[in-house]
Design an enzyme around this catalytic site. Structure first.
Site, PDB file in Angstrom:
ATOM      1  N   GLU A   1       2.486  -4.043  11.357  1.00 44.91           N
ATOM      2  CA  GLU A   1       1.757  -2.787  11.196  1.00 44.91           C
ATOM      3  C   GLU A   1       2.371  -1.692  12.062  1.00 44.91           C
ATOM      4  O   GLU A   1       2.607  -1.880  13.256  1.00 44.91           O
ATOM      5  CB  GLU A   1       0.287  -2.975  11.585  1.00 44.91           C
ATOM      6  CG  GLU A   1      -0.471  -3.976  10.730  1.00 44.91           C
ATOM      7  CD  GLU A   1      -0.944  -3.389   9.414  1.00 44.91           C
ATOM      8  OE1 GLU A   1      -0.704  -2.185   9.160  1.00 44.91           O
ATOM      9  OE2 GLU A   1      -1.558  -4.142   8.632  1.00 44.91           O
TER      10      GLU A   1
ATOM     11  N   HIS B   1       0.871  -1.172   0.000  1.00 44.49           N
ATOM     12  CA  HIS B   1       0.000   0.000   0.000  1.00 44.49           C
ATOM     13  C   HIS B   1       0.909   1.223   0.000  1.00 44.49           C
ATOM     14  O   HIS B   1       1.562   1.527   1.001  1.00 44.49           O
ATOM     15  CB  HIS B   1      -0.906  -0.019   1.225  1.00 44.49           C
ATOM     16  CG  HIS B   1      -1.800  -1.216   1.271  1.00 44.49           C
ATOM     17  ND1 HIS B   1      -2.204  -1.811   2.449  1.00 44.49           N
ATOM     18  CD2 HIS B   1      -2.363  -1.945   0.272  1.00 44.49           C
ATOM     19  CE1 HIS B   1      -2.986  -2.840   2.175  1.00 44.49           C
ATOM     20  NE2 HIS B   1      -3.095  -2.946   0.865  1.00 44.49           N
TER      21      HIS B   1
END
Length: 376
Positions: A336, A167
């Site tokens: 993350e 992303h």
């Protein structure tokens, strides 16, 4: 001098609704170039030095992750080197950024950008090491190079893969990889020295070059979310995953890290492969051991807050880390990092930023070494 807002540069993205005065700037967050994803912004404001600016993002409440604005503070910089947080509020519909620029030109961004030029500099700096070979895997949809760094001896018994920025707007992921590579190539780093005796690293610092340059949050130049393409990638829609996956089949994989950023949770955490029907107790123990070791290596990491357990669906195998666990049976994790601050240890000035991401990247060498040793 009248005020001016622009975004025609690497990673830039904004739509100007109205900018007649500094006190009432109205903006819309621009969609990804080929997908209905609205979250990333990065723009330059000129001519507002000393003026109390109020920048209203009118469509923030309709963005892809509106919860990402709760507790969020936008980032600003005068030189695109030193970034700091500025007061930001969200009423559930409109997000307002308030700042009085000290200079004529100031940049605002969703998170500290990682430019294409810096990406190339990272590749070039790494390849100067005797331990590194740089490979061109192929080309992206827009024709940009998709590069792989091979760090260490390809004949080593253990194969470690690290990829980042599937992303593209999750720029903290490439900051993380920069820190990891700098540590891995530091001859004085003991963890690096031990790792390179037994492992070779295959590192893709930017999986989505087109999305990064276009200023997309989540998709490539064909509108594909690469982290939903792993089961059936194609050269037409997702060449980035297609090329990396084929290379992984060639090399094998003993440990895989897919580095991302999370819009909502103000923590560093991992997501594993527990949803897989074949997930074993041994694999669960491997994930826990890595998590425990990373907590020791970096206080910025924690394992209390993260994604809730979810049942298996067909979507699971389209995602990078569970797909790799399924394909190779190895430890495979999504790591993350936050867009906001790290609630474990808040920093009101910078929040979570590129520098902390890079330090976490350096710290990850310790749990990687421990995991490889435990696996035998």
């Amino acid at each position: 001098m009248s005020i001016k807002i622009s975004s025609q540069f690497d990673g830039g993205a904004i739509e100007v609704v109205s900018a007649t005065s500094a006190e009432a700037i109205e903006l819309n967050i621009r969609k990804d170039s080929h997908a209905d994803i609205t979250q990333w912004f990065y723009f330059r404001l000129q001519g507002a030095q000393g003026q109390a600016c109020a920048m209203r993002f009118l469509n923030a409440g309709k963005s892809a992750y509106p919860a990402g604005w709760d507790g969020y503070q936008a980032m600003a910089s005068y030189d695109r080197v030193d970034w700091f947080r500025v007061p930001t509020e969200f009423d559930g519909s409109v997000m307002t950024v308030r700042h009085t620029p000290a200079m004529d030109s100031v940049y605002y961004a969703y998170f500290e950008p990682y430019s294409w030029e810096r990406h190339l500099e990272l590749l070039d700096r790494a390849q100067m090491s005797e331990h590194v070979r740089m490979h061109d895997l192929g080309s992206t949809v827009d024709g940009r190079d998709l590069n792989l760094l091979v760090v260490g001896d390809p004949a080593a018994s253990k194969k470690v893969w690290v990829i980042a920025r599937q992303h593209p707007g999750e720029t903290m992921a490439e900051w993380f990889v920069e820190g990891m590579l700098d540590a891995l190539l530091d001859p004085a780093d003991g963890f690096a020295r031990q790792l390179l005796k037994q492992a070779v690293f295959y590192v893709v610092p930017n999986m989505n070059p087109d999305g990064a340059v276009r200023g997309n949050l989540r998709t490539n130049a064909a509108g594909a979310n690469l982290n939903r393409e792993w089961n059936t990638p194609s050269l037409e829609r997702s060449p980035e995953v297609f090329l990396v996956k084929n290379k992984m089949k060639e090399t094998g994989c003993d440990l895989f890290l897919d580095v991302h950023g999370d819009e909502g949770l103000p923590y560093v955490f991992t997501a594993g492969s527990a949803a897989l029907p074949t997930f074993s107790a041994e694999q669960a123990a491997q994930e826990k051991r890595f998590s425990d070791d990373l907590k020791i290596a970096s206080p910025d990491f924690q394992d209390v807050h993260g994604y809730p357990a979810a049942p298996y669906t067909d979507e699971v195998l389209t995602m990078g880390s569970p797909h790799i666990t399924h394909a190779f049976g190895c430890l495979s994790l999504t790591l993350e990092l936050p867009f906001k601050d790290n609630a474990n240890d808040p920093d009101p000035q910078t929040g979570w930023d590129g520098a902390r991401s890079a330090r976490l990247g350096a710290a990850v060498l310790q749990p990687i070494l421990q995991s490889l040793r435990a696996a035998g």
